[in-house]
Enzyme design. Structure first.
Site, PDB file in Angstrom:
ATOM      1  CE  LYS A  13       1.646  -2.720 -10.148  1.00  0.00           C
ATOM      2  NZ  LYS A  13       0.752  -2.673  -8.969  1.00  0.00           N
ATOM      3  CB  SER A  14       5.632  -5.692  -5.324  1.00  0.00           C
ATOM      4  OG  SER A  14       4.394  -6.113  -5.823  1.00  0.00           O
ATOM      5  NE  ARG A  18       6.037  -5.304  -0.292  1.00  0.00           N
ATOM      6  CZ  ARG A  18       4.920  -5.345  -1.038  1.00  0.00           C
ATOM      7  NH1 ARG A  18       4.816  -4.626  -2.137  1.00  0.00           N
ATOM      8  NH2 ARG A  18       3.898  -6.104  -0.670  1.00  0.00           N
ATOM      9  NE  ARG A 110      -8.325  -3.407  -5.811  1.00  0.00           N
ATOM     10  CZ  ARG A 110      -7.027  -3.460  -6.122  1.00  0.00           C
ATOM     11  NH1 ARG A 110      -6.469  -2.470  -6.806  1.00  0.00           N
ATOM     12  NH2 ARG A 110      -6.303  -4.489  -5.750  1.00  0.00           N
ATOM     13  CD  GLN A 155      -2.539  -4.695  -2.597  1.00  0.00           C
ATOM     14  OE1 GLN A 155      -3.689  -4.466  -2.223  1.00  0.00           O
ATOM     15  NE2 GLN A 155      -2.150  -4.529  -3.842  1.00  0.00           N
ATOM     16  CG  ASP A 301      -0.600  -9.199  -9.775  1.00  0.00           C
ATOM     17  OD1 ASP A 301      -1.769  -9.196  -9.329  1.00  0.00           O
ATOM     18  OD2 ASP A 301       0.325  -8.562  -9.241  1.00  0.00           O
ATOM     19  CE  LYS A 328      -5.449  -9.253  -6.744  1.00  0.00           C
ATOM     20  NZ  LYS A 328      -4.551  -8.800  -5.686  1.00  0.00           N
ATOM     21  NE  ARG A 332      -6.435  -7.683 -12.871  1.00  0.00           N
ATOM     22  CZ  ARG A 332      -5.345  -7.340 -12.207  1.00  0.00           C
ATOM     23  NH1 ARG A 332      -4.700  -8.242 -11.480  1.00  0.00           N
ATOM     24  NH2 ARG A 332      -4.883  -6.114 -12.270  1.00  0.00           N
TER      25      ARG A 332
HETATM   26  C1  S3P Z   1       0.808  -6.661  -4.323  1.00  0.00           C
HETATM   27  C2  S3P Z   1       0.133  -7.744  -3.876  1.00  0.00           C
HETATM   28  C3  S3P Z   1      -0.854  -8.490  -4.668  1.00  0.00           C
HETATM   29  C4  S3P Z   1      -0.867  -8.084  -6.135  1.00  0.00           C
HETATM   30  C5  S3P Z   1      -0.671  -6.638  -6.351  1.00  0.00           C
HETATM   31  C6  S3P Z   1       0.594  -6.121  -5.680  1.00  0.00           C
HETATM   32  C7  S3P Z   1       1.809  -6.029  -3.421  1.00  0.00           C
HETATM   33  O1  S3P Z   1      -2.108  -8.296  -4.090  1.00  0.00           O
HETATM   34  O2  S3P Z   1      -2.054  -8.515  -6.750  1.00  0.00           O
HETATM   35  O3  S3P Z   1      -0.581  -6.353  -7.750  1.00  0.00           O
HETATM   36  O4  S3P Z   1       2.652  -5.267  -3.922  1.00  0.00           O
HETATM   37  O5  S3P Z   1       1.770  -6.312  -2.225  1.00  0.00           O
HETATM   38  P1  S3P Z   1      -2.576  -9.118  -2.784  1.00  0.00           P
HETATM   39  O6  S3P Z   1      -2.792  -8.132  -1.713  1.00  0.00           O
HETATM   40  O7  S3P Z   1      -3.801  -9.831  -3.255  1.00  0.00           O
HETATM   41  O8  S3P Z   1      -1.480 -10.078  -2.408  1.00  0.00           O
END
Ligand code: S3P
Length: 414
Positions: A13-14, A18, A110, A155, A301, A328, A332
């Site tokens: 997903k990440s 990107r 958030r 993020q 995660d 999150k 959580r």
């Molecule tokens: C992500 C970073 C993580 C993660 C999220 C995806 C990303 O959050 O929990 O599911 O794709 O950059 P953080 O911003 O806390 O690192």
């Protein structure tokens, strides 16, 4: 009951987010294979399309061309996706496009102060709902900054790196512990001038990057649900192919190995800076574990899964320094402790983590998902290991990251 088989999971997903965002940033057409099919990634696609980025979803690949990137004529809806909202804010600042970002009920709760503060220091003008969505971004000139972040967040880091590409001077970003480093690896592979030393990154301004092709490696966070299943059910064994094996994402696998899990991996190739390979896991007995703050970003995660495994380990397991979990898709820490207590686990909730004493004789219960995909999937695995069924107050939220989760789980369970 056991879990057994071989599986190639959808794209990480990440890296999917990107790939789309960097595709929109570069000039020319990029080609993305094995893109995540989750709703979060669809949110990024629809926001980019609203900014007149040309995205074509073919059967086996997706193309992205950002040459026509321009002001959207409506607010950009980021759905449930924090990554979409935060990375897009950096992209809008980079492109000097004025736009408003909105999200669903969960995303609107958030924190956005973490990106508003540094983007404002760089020169963006941002109106927000008291540091929550909706946020309205306006950018003229961007200046480089030397930013010391108080939190380790990929993020946030990615938002700043993306914006910094069109700043008029160098930007530096330092975080307390290294968070997932996909953005820096990917941008470097596209020719960006990025220098990393431990938790500090320096990125040079005025950079033009070229389009790319990528086969996105499979999502290690999605694999972690099945890894957990293999450790809950005797005689299980699993083999994952084309798996993302980035060190900053392997905290869960490493901690399990340290405390007794039989897991091995072989790296095959490197894709845009990312290690990719195969992973094997056999059922094994896990000892109780202790996890401190510095390890949290590499398994952020996967903490709900660690909590579940702690109920099986004989003794006291402790997770601390994980306050970020409260921000999150839901809180959580609260969701984990609430559900485990209902199932009769011995759990103590802490402000920044939890203490769990195992083993407990757990009883399956209807899971309160708090509309959070990872809580839903983690507890589905637990319920399934207890009585072969699962019972959730909402299965729909699973679509956010892994729409075929239930189907894939059922095909691997015997
Ligand atoms: C992500 C970073 C993580 C993660 C999220 C995806 C990303 O959050 O929990 O599911 O794709 O950059 P953080 O911003 O806390 O690192």
């Amino acid at each position: 009951m056991k879990i057994d088989g071989e599986i190639t999971l959808p794209g990480d997903k990440s890296i999917s987010h990107r790939s789309l965002i960097f595709g929109a940033l570069t000039s020319g057409t990029s080609k993305l294979f094995n893109l995540s099919d989750g709703e979060d990634v669809k949110s990024t696609i629809s926001c980019l399309k609203d900014c007149n980025v040309k995205i074509v979803e073919n059967r086996n690949y997706t193309t992205v061309n950002g040459d026509e990137f321009s002001k959207p004529n409506k607010a950009l809806h980021c759905g449930n996706s924090g990554t979409t909202a935060r990375l897009l804010a950096g992209l809008l600042a980079n492109k000097k496009i004025n736009a408003t970002l909105i999200g669903d009920k969960s995303l609107s709760k958030r924190p956005m102060h973490r990106i508003i503060k540094p983007l404002t220091e760089m020169g963006s003008i941002i109106d927000s709902n008291d540091n929550f969505l909706p946020i309205k971004i306006k950018t003229n000139t961007l200046h480089g900054i030397d930013y010391q972040s108080q939190i380790s967040s990929a993020q946030l880091k990615s938002c700043i790196l993306i914006a910094a590409l069109t700043a008029n001077t160098k930007t530096a970003f330092t975080e307390p512990y290294l968070s997932r480093n996909h953005s820096e690896l990917f941008l470097k592979s596209l020719g960006a001038k990025i220098y990393t030393k431990k938790n500090r990154i320096e990125i040079m301004p005025f950079q033009k990057l070229n389009a790319f092709n990528i086969k996105i490696p499979s999502d290690i966070s999605s694999a972690s649900f099945f890894i957990t299943a293999a450790l809950l059910m005797p005689n299980s064994k699993l083999y994952f192919k084309n798996m993302l094996l980035n060190e900053t994402r392997l905290g869960f696998v490493k901690i399990l190995k340290k405390y007794g899990a039989d897991i091995s991996s072989i790296t095959g190739n490197i894709i845009h800076g990312e290690k990719v390979g195969n992973l094997t896991i056999n059922y094994s007995i896990i000892k109780p574990f202790k996890i401190d703050e510095e390890k949290i970003p590499s398994m952020i995660d996967e903490i709900p899964l660690l909590a579940i495994l702690a109920t099986k380990a004989k003794g006291i397991s402790i997770v601390r320094g994980a306050k970020e979990l409260r921000y999150k898709e839901c809180d959580r820490i609260k969701a984990i402790c609430h559900n485990l207590k209902r199932m009769n686990a011995k759990v103590e909730e802490l402000e920044d983590g939890f203490i769990i004493e195992g083993p407990s004789n757990l009883e399956p219960r209807k899971i309160h998902t708090f509309n959070d995909h990872r809580i839903a999937m983690a507890f589905t695995i637990l319920n399934k290991s207890l009585n072969g069924t699962y019972n959730l107050d909402n299965t729909n939220c699973i679509k956010v990251s892994y729409p075929n989760f239930i189907k894939d789980m059922n095909s691997l369970m015997q």
